[in-house]
Design an enzyme around this catalytic site. Structure first.
Site, PDB file in Angstrom:
ATOM      1  N   TYR A  12      23.896 -18.301 -13.412  1.00  0.00           N
ATOM      2  CA  TYR A  12      23.467 -18.296 -14.810  1.00  0.00           C
ATOM      3  C   TYR A  12      23.252 -16.879 -15.339  1.00  0.00           C
ATOM      4  O   TYR A  12      23.141 -16.675 -16.541  1.00  0.00           O
ATOM      5  CB  TYR A  12      22.167 -19.089 -14.991  1.00  0.00           C
ATOM      6  CG  TYR A  12      22.222 -20.535 -14.585  1.00  0.00           C
ATOM      7  CD1 TYR A  12      23.424 -21.167 -14.262  1.00  0.00           C
ATOM      8  CD2 TYR A  12      21.052 -21.288 -14.513  1.00  0.00           C
ATOM      9  CE1 TYR A  12      23.448 -22.491 -13.885  1.00  0.00           C
ATOM     10  CE2 TYR A  12      21.069 -22.611 -14.138  1.00  0.00           C
ATOM     11  CZ  TYR A  12      22.268 -23.207 -13.817  1.00  0.00           C
ATOM     12  OH  TYR A  12      22.285 -24.526 -13.439  1.00  0.00           O
ATOM     13  N   HIS A  50      24.723 -24.321  -4.481  1.00  0.00           N
ATOM     14  CA  HIS A  50      25.117 -24.774  -5.818  1.00  0.00           C
ATOM     15  C   HIS A  50      26.221 -25.833  -5.780  1.00  0.00           C
ATOM     16  O   HIS A  50      26.201 -26.794  -6.560  1.00  0.00           O
ATOM     17  CB  HIS A  50      25.560 -23.577  -6.657  1.00  0.00           C
ATOM     18  CG  HIS A  50      25.339 -23.757  -8.118  1.00  0.00           C
ATOM     19  ND1 HIS A  50      25.046 -22.720  -8.969  1.00  0.00           N
ATOM     20  CD2 HIS A  50      25.362 -24.857  -8.903  1.00  0.00           C
ATOM     21  CE1 HIS A  50      24.918 -23.166 -10.199  1.00  0.00           C
ATOM     22  NE2 HIS A  50      25.100 -24.474 -10.179  1.00  0.00           N
TER      23      HIS A  50
END
Length: 262
Positions: free
Chosen positions: A38, A96
């Site tokens: 992010y 992730h």
């Protein structure tokens, strides 16, 4: 793990991200979710530091990206994440995706090391199918605490929810509002109107009824508050059944490196 958190995906304006984290924490949120990918961990850390809330009261999670999943890269990039976040540990560290440089033995051995060193308190996975979770368990010296997946009324993930319920695994829903598509669903909007609530609150309340933790993304104070107030919404059995009966299916996240079994 608090059942409602603040998601920060695409919150890449540093000042706005820091402010949204501070706002959420001072409103009552105690769960903040971010990720290396992010590119906002430093801003999240700033919001955490600026909020009038003790660090030990906050459940903080981040994720290791698919290009950093070799053993040494997991160690190095996690230490970098801690530095950017301004903390000495995170409450939950996720893999992730089971993709890219992911190797169950090598990757998870690094998570074991970080756990032993006190730099992570819990080990999580994201976008894992049941077979991936079982494989991860074979290599983990600590429990696989959570699996973060796309989950919402238009993608109820029945199989994953059944698997989680039978294996003491927490499910965390990202994109719990289906990237805004729940606002277009007549069943959800009708239930929202009947309960004097927003469609977002209805979707989050439905997920809570299913025992699923949610991390809706929000940047404005109004949206952060609207999501927060979903905690006070109790759906009756009829409303839950009506949402369960929705037949529309819409997976919003499907990158080319997603598991083949999707």
């Amino acid at each position: 793990m608090p059942i409602l958190g603040l998601g920060t995906w695409e919150n890449d304006d540093a000042d706005q991200c820091a402010e949204s984290v501070r706002t959420a924490l001072e409103m009552g949120y105690r769960h903040i979710d971010t990720a290396q990918a992010y590119r906002n961990e430093q801003a999240v850390g700033r919001g955490l530091a600026e909020a009038d809330v003790d660090r030990e009261d906050v459940f903080l999670a981040t994720k290791v990206w698919i290009s950093e999943l070799s053993h040494d890269d997991v160690i190095e990039t996690t230490e970098n994440s801690l530095e950017r976040l301004g903390v000495d540990h995170v409450d939950l560290l996720y893999i992730h995706w089971p993709s890219g440089e992911y190797d169950p033995e090598g990757t998870i051995s690094a998570f074991n090391q970080l756990f032993d060193e006190g730099k992570i308190e819990r080990f999580g996975v994201s976008n894992f199918e049941p077979e991936h979770v079982e494989e991860a368990r074979e290599h983990a010296e600590m429990p696989v605490f959570a699996n973060q997946v796309e989950l919402h009324p238009l993608l109820p993930q029945d199989e994953l929810r059944e698997f989680a319920a039978g294996t003491d695994l927490e499910l965390v829903a990202y994109s719990p509002l289906a990237r805004g598509q729940v606002f277009e669903n007549d069943t959800i909007t009708d239930i929202a109107e009947a309960h004097d609530a927003s469609p977002a609150q209805v979707s989050l309340a439905w997920l809570r009824e299913k025992g699923v933790t949610t991390i809706p993304k929000a940047t404005s104070e109004a949206h952060i508050r609207d999501n927060w107030e979903s905690i006070g919404l109790e759906l009756d059995a009829e409303a839950v059944d009506r949402i369960d009966a929705i037949r529309e299916r819409d997976r919003r996240v499907h990158p080319d490196f997603a598991p083949d079994t999707w």
